[in-house]
Scaffold this motif. Sequence first.
Motif, PDB file in Angstrom:
ATOM      1  N   ALA A 519      34.331  43.494  45.297  1.00  0.00           N
ATOM      2  CA  ALA A 519      35.364  41.876  44.688  1.00  0.00           C
ATOM      3  C   ALA A 519      36.395  41.855  45.651  1.00  0.00           C
ATOM      4  O   ALA A 519      36.812  42.994  46.674  1.00  0.00           O
ATOM      5  CB  ALA A 519      35.690  43.554  43.539  1.00  0.00           C
ATOM      6  N   THR A 520      36.965  40.753  45.320  1.00  0.00           N
ATOM      7  CA  THR A 520      37.916  40.464  45.462  1.00  0.00           C
ATOM      8  C   THR A 520      38.957  39.591  44.750  1.00  0.00           C
ATOM      9  O   THR A 520      38.991  39.399  43.432  1.00  0.00           O
ATOM     10  CB  THR A 520      37.843  38.210  46.225  1.00  0.00           C
ATOM     11  OG1 THR A 520      37.411  37.708  45.302  1.00  0.00           O
ATOM     12  CG2 THR A 520      36.937  39.192  47.754  1.00  0.00           C
ATOM     13  N   VAL A 521      40.457  39.571  45.067  1.00  0.00           N
ATOM     14  CA  VAL A 521      41.505  39.245  44.545  1.00  0.00           C
ATOM     15  C   VAL A 521      41.707  37.851  45.166  1.00  0.00           C
ATOM     16  O   VAL A 521      42.337  38.199  45.520  1.00  0.00           O
ATOM     17  CB  VAL A 521      42.452  39.959  43.553  1.00  0.00           C
ATOM     18  CG1 VAL A 521      42.184  41.494  42.285  1.00  0.00           C
ATOM     19  CG2 VAL A 521      43.519  40.915  44.336  1.00  0.00           C
ATOM     20  N   ASP A 522      42.886  37.130  44.609  1.00  0.00           N
ATOM     21  CA  ASP A 522      42.894  35.654  45.131  1.00  0.00           C
ATOM     22  C   ASP A 522      44.630  35.044  44.287  1.00  0.00           C
ATOM     23  O   ASP A 522      45.320  35.520  42.757  1.00  0.00           O
ATOM     24  CB  ASP A 522      42.532  34.648  45.683  1.00  0.00           C
ATOM     25  CG  ASP A 522      41.341  34.160  44.115  1.00  0.00           C
ATOM     26  OD1 ASP A 522      42.633  33.833  42.776  1.00  0.00           O
ATOM     27  OD2 ASP A 522      40.810  33.917  44.087  1.00  0.00           O
ATOM     28  N   GLY A 523      45.427  34.400  44.894  1.00  0.00           N
ATOM     29  CA  GLY A 523      46.640  33.954  44.274  1.00  0.00           C
ATOM     30  C   GLY A 523      46.278  32.950  43.064  1.00  0.00           C
ATOM     31  O   GLY A 523      47.120  33.148  42.278  1.00  0.00           O
ATOM     32  N   MET A 524      45.270  32.750  42.980  1.00  0.00           N
ATOM     33  CA  MET A 524      44.560  31.825  41.558  1.00  0.00           C
ATOM     34  C   MET A 524      44.381  32.769  40.322  1.00  0.00           C
ATOM     35  O   MET A 524      44.006  32.404  39.447  1.00  0.00           O
ATOM     36  CB  MET A 524      43.890  31.015  41.841  1.00  0.00           C
ATOM     37  CG  MET A 524      43.273  29.337  43.037  1.00  0.00           C
ATOM     38  SD  MET A 524      44.845  28.446  42.273  1.00  0.00           S
ATOM     39  CE  MET A 524      44.010  27.702  41.014  1.00  0.00           C
ATOM     40  N   ASN A 525      44.671  34.433  39.963  1.00  0.00           N
ATOM     41  CA  ASN A 525      44.851  34.942  39.086  1.00  0.00           C
ATOM     42  C   ASN A 525      43.107  35.668  38.464  1.00  0.00           C
ATOM     43  O   ASN A 525      42.877  35.579  38.001  1.00  0.00           O
ATOM     44  CB  ASN A 525      45.207  34.608  38.223  1.00  0.00           C
ATOM     45  CG  ASN A 525      46.993  34.581  38.094  1.00  0.00           C
ATOM     46  OD1 ASN A 525      47.342  34.777  38.836  1.00  0.00           O
ATOM     47  ND2 ASN A 525      47.525  34.658  36.901  1.00  0.00           N
ATOM     48  N   LYS A 526      42.213  35.093  40.484  1.00  0.00           N
ATOM     49  CA  LYS A 526      40.555  35.663  39.650  1.00  0.00           C
ATOM     50  C   LYS A 526      40.579  36.626  40.435  1.00  0.00           C
ATOM     51  O   LYS A 526      41.005  37.081  41.552  1.00  0.00           O
ATOM     52  CB  LYS A 526      40.154  34.379  40.396  1.00  0.00           C
ATOM     53  CG  LYS A 526      39.530  32.563  40.085  1.00  0.00           C
ATOM     54  CD  LYS A 526      38.900  31.683  40.194  1.00  0.00           C
ATOM     55  CE  LYS A 526      38.921  30.743  39.593  1.00  0.00           C
ATOM     56  NZ  LYS A 526      37.811  29.934  40.516  1.00  0.00           N
TER      57      LYS A 526
END
Length: 613
Positions: A519-526
């Motif tokens: 899993a990943t989290v990014d600056g696009m709130n995804k």
Amino acid sequence: MDRKVELEKKRKRLDEIRRSRELKKQEKEAEQAIKAKASQRDPGATDESAKERKDVHDLVESLLGPTTAVRSTSPGLPLGGAGEEGRPSSAADQSTTGETDKLSKKAQPPRLSVAILATTNIQPKETVVYAKETQTLESSFLDDESDREEETKPTPRPDIEDEPLGVVLDNDKKHEPAPSVPELSDEAKMEIMKSDTFLQFFDKTTRIVERALSYGVDVTEDYGGDSNEDAESAVGNLSKLQAGPCFLDEKWSRHRSVTSISWSQNVKEVFLSSHNMNEEARFDPDGVVLLWNLKYKSTAPEFVFHCQSAVMSATFTSFHPKLVIGGTYSGQIVLWDLRSNKRTPVQRSPLSANAHTHPVYSLSVVGTQNAHNLISVSTDGKMCSWSVDMLSQPQDKLELQYQTKPIACLCMDFLPGDIREFLVGSEEGVVFQGTRLGSKTGVHKQYEGHCAPVTGLHINPVSGRGTSYNNLFLTSSFDWTVKLWSQKMKMSKALYSFEVFSDYVYDVKWSPQHPGLFATVDGMNKLSLWNLISDTETPMCSEIVDSHLAPNCLHWSGDGHHIAVGDADGKIHMYNLSENAANPSHQDFDAMNYLVREMEERDEQPDEPSSVV
């Protein structure tokens, strides 16, 4: 205790009654002995009384037969008939000779009567058990106790000597006053409620009650529903994340960026979050660590800990389930104890040049139950090894340098079960591999590929079907990419590069159960969920995190069914995975082995790593 005292008093009263009756009996026997001596001194009177007794005895034998005569059981008493109801034969001595003749002429049958017996209820004897302390008391103390018992011994009551024992006990119960409970004043009640003992008791019991109430049962659940509809809905949600509860505390986590998340390895529903400072609350502590319970119906933290420096990383340890370890912005290592009533650290490392002087961004506990250490890295280029029992100074210190160039570490990870080999991600965008023990300590290899600081680093923890995937690791960076690496590769380049992101990638984590899931989290709130076995170009599913600020860290639960995501506003978002998505099949391990071999064979050629644009 009151019941024992009451029984003891009644037992003493019964002994006094028995003693008085024995004295009375002895007095009667003494009188009879005196009468017997007097009869021996007057032979004439003795012969006359013997003759009268013989006449009465002959009369009784003529009426009832020779076997009906009864001899008195009391010494000194004459014989009596069975029909005289136990009366002494002295009554026959007072009868006249005429009356005796009348009885001889007309025989009368014996008359029987009903005797009234008094019942007595005597308490059973109490079994006394003596402890060792009681048997080894000093003699002076025993003498004082015996004197006190003699002084407090009650005198016998002559008015109850002839009463039945049961009646005596009932009368004593009626006269005893009922114990009265004193009424507390409002001031006394407030004093008790504000005391430390009451507050500790109330705090502990409320957690227990809240935990018990959380394990509820749905009494309206329909076990006879349509199984086909449930199966269809389950198949439709195999690849989807389901948003769960959000955890937020208005006082302690609001406006505090989540810096790290860690799940407990001993209690699977408990996790912690570390938080930065709140610029709007200048008088509150800078650093906060909150412990949450996934099964609580309320989203309030179960424990709150804080310190005077912002907490940049925190972790549990399976070797000490009651301890929480944190790394601070000032470079200190702090330790909280769940058994303590203090919210501040019970141990902390000193601010010294021998330890860290820059923020500690990563912590890890390695080793076994009997031999383990806490490893910390910082942007000052130092790796310190600590003993959890003593944080006064590090047990070992390693300067992280590659070709005489210091390494500013932002993240770290160890191979599962290994205490020597480690990987660190740096501010320069390079991943370094090194050894902390042995003859060749230090950094000996680098992995170049990112062009911005490395924000996340995680080694694949899954092993299955005789194959270990610990040689694979993932990295995330501010350069909008996530890269897959292999430690078996001679060439230090990425196996695969995921370049579908449109903003900073703040964190990446492998699933603890599935070999190809991460899993990943990014600056696009995804929040994106990837499965390398099914597709390497696009994520399996993505969810928009409901927050006005971007998420910056994530962590999987131990069973791989939950993902906790922390954002920059201090909120923890929980996401749940279905059983089929979280748990791998046997075919998944075979497919993962084939995929890794194919990537390694392709990247052995001196070309650029494959990527998805």
